[in-house]
Design a protein around this motif. Structure first.
Motif, PDB file in Angstrom:
ATOM      1  N   VAL A 187       0.832  -1.203   0.000  1.00 38.99           N
ATOM      2  CA  VAL A 187       0.000   0.000   0.000  1.00 38.99           C
ATOM      3  C   VAL A 187       0.870   1.259   0.000  1.00 38.99           C
ATOM      4  CG1 VAL A 187      -1.690   1.333   1.343  1.00 38.99           C
ATOM      5  CG2 VAL A 187      -1.968  -1.138   1.101  1.00 38.99           C
ATOM      6  N   LEU A 188       1.950   1.227   0.765  1.00 37.10           N
ATOM      7  CA  LEU A 188       2.815   2.399   0.928  1.00 37.10           C
ATOM      8  C   LEU A 188       3.870   2.539  -0.169  1.00 37.10           C
ATOM      9  CD1 LEU A 188       3.311   2.086   4.769  1.00 37.10           C
ATOM     10  CD2 LEU A 188       2.067   3.917   3.587  1.00 37.10           C
ATOM     11  N   GLY A 189       4.084   1.486  -0.938  1.00 43.15           N
ATOM     12  CA  GLY A 189       5.123   1.524  -1.954  1.00 43.15           C
ATOM     13  C   GLY A 189       6.518   1.461  -1.351  1.00 43.15           C
ATOM     14  N   LEU A 190       6.638   0.750  -0.236  1.00 40.97           N
ATOM     15  CA  LEU A 190       7.910   0.609   0.484  1.00 40.97           C
ATOM     16  C   LEU A 190       8.231  -0.865   0.659  1.00 40.97           C
ATOM     17  CD1 LEU A 190       7.181   3.173   3.345  1.00 40.97           C
ATOM     18  CD2 LEU A 190       8.648   3.538   1.356  1.00 40.97           C
ATOM     19  N   SER A 191       9.380  -1.140   1.202  1.00 41.19           N
ATOM     20  CA  SER A 191       9.734  -2.516   1.549  1.00 41.19           C
ATOM     21  C   SER A 191       9.141  -2.848   2.926  1.00 41.19           C
ATOM     22  CB  SER A 191      11.250  -2.686   1.597  1.00 41.19           C
ATOM     23  OG  SER A 191      11.770  -2.013   2.725  1.00 41.19           O
ATOM     24  N   PRO A 192       8.915  -4.131   3.195  1.00 32.80           N
ATOM     25  CA  PRO A 192       8.462  -4.520   4.538  1.00 32.80           C
ATOM     26  C   PRO A 192       9.431  -4.062   5.631  1.00 32.80           C
ATOM     27  CG  PRO A 192       8.135  -6.325   3.020  1.00 32.80           C
ATOM     28  CD  PRO A 192       8.928  -5.276   2.280  1.00 32.80           C
ATOM     29  N   ASP A 193      10.728  -4.080   5.346  1.00 29.80           N
ATOM     30  CA  ASP A 193      11.705  -3.607   6.343  1.00 29.80           C
ATOM     31  C   ASP A 193      11.496  -2.128   6.649  1.00 29.80           C
ATOM     32  OD1 ASP A 193      12.925  -6.053   6.725  1.00 29.80           O
ATOM     33  OD2 ASP A 193      14.495  -5.683   5.244  1.00 29.80           O
ATOM     34  N   MET A 194      11.198  -1.324   5.634  1.00 26.16           N
ATOM     35  CA  MET A 194      10.977   0.115   5.860  1.00 26.16           C
ATOM     36  C   MET A 194       9.698   0.333   6.676  1.00 26.16           C
ATOM     37  SD  MET A 194      12.576   2.856   5.339  1.00 26.16           S
ATOM     38  CE  MET A 194      12.046   4.078   6.493  1.00 26.16           C
TER      39      MET A 194
END
Length: 82
Positions: free
Chosen positions: A24-31
């Motif tokens: 949803v955020l367009g990020l990695s799970p780590d971020m």
């Protein structure tokens, strides 16, 4: 489905994994985990230590990031490298 619930509208209290929130955020799970540690994204932790994020919180952060992008600000979270 409960009366009054719109099938096309997701439940804002639905819990999402870091991977789902990342999409949803367009990020990695780590971020997403970093955002939680920084206090920028609330999470519920299960008894086994997994972080789960409320859809409403994820969508609110996604909207905030989109507004910031529109203002010419970096789409990265504060302190992000890239």
């Amino acid at each position: 489905m409960e009366p009054g619930m719109d099938a096309a509208r997701p439940d804002p209290n639905q819990l999402m994994t870091p991977s789902e929130a990342a999409r949803v955020l367009g990020l990695s799970p780590d971020m997403v985990r970093v955002l939680h540690r920084r206090g920028q994204l609330a999470a519920e932790c299960t008894q086994t230590g997994r972080r789960l994020f409320r859809r409403a919180d994820v969508e609110a952060l996604a909207a905030e990031r989109a507004r910031n992008e529109g203002k010419g600000r970096s789409p990265r979270p504060p302190g992000g490298h890239g």
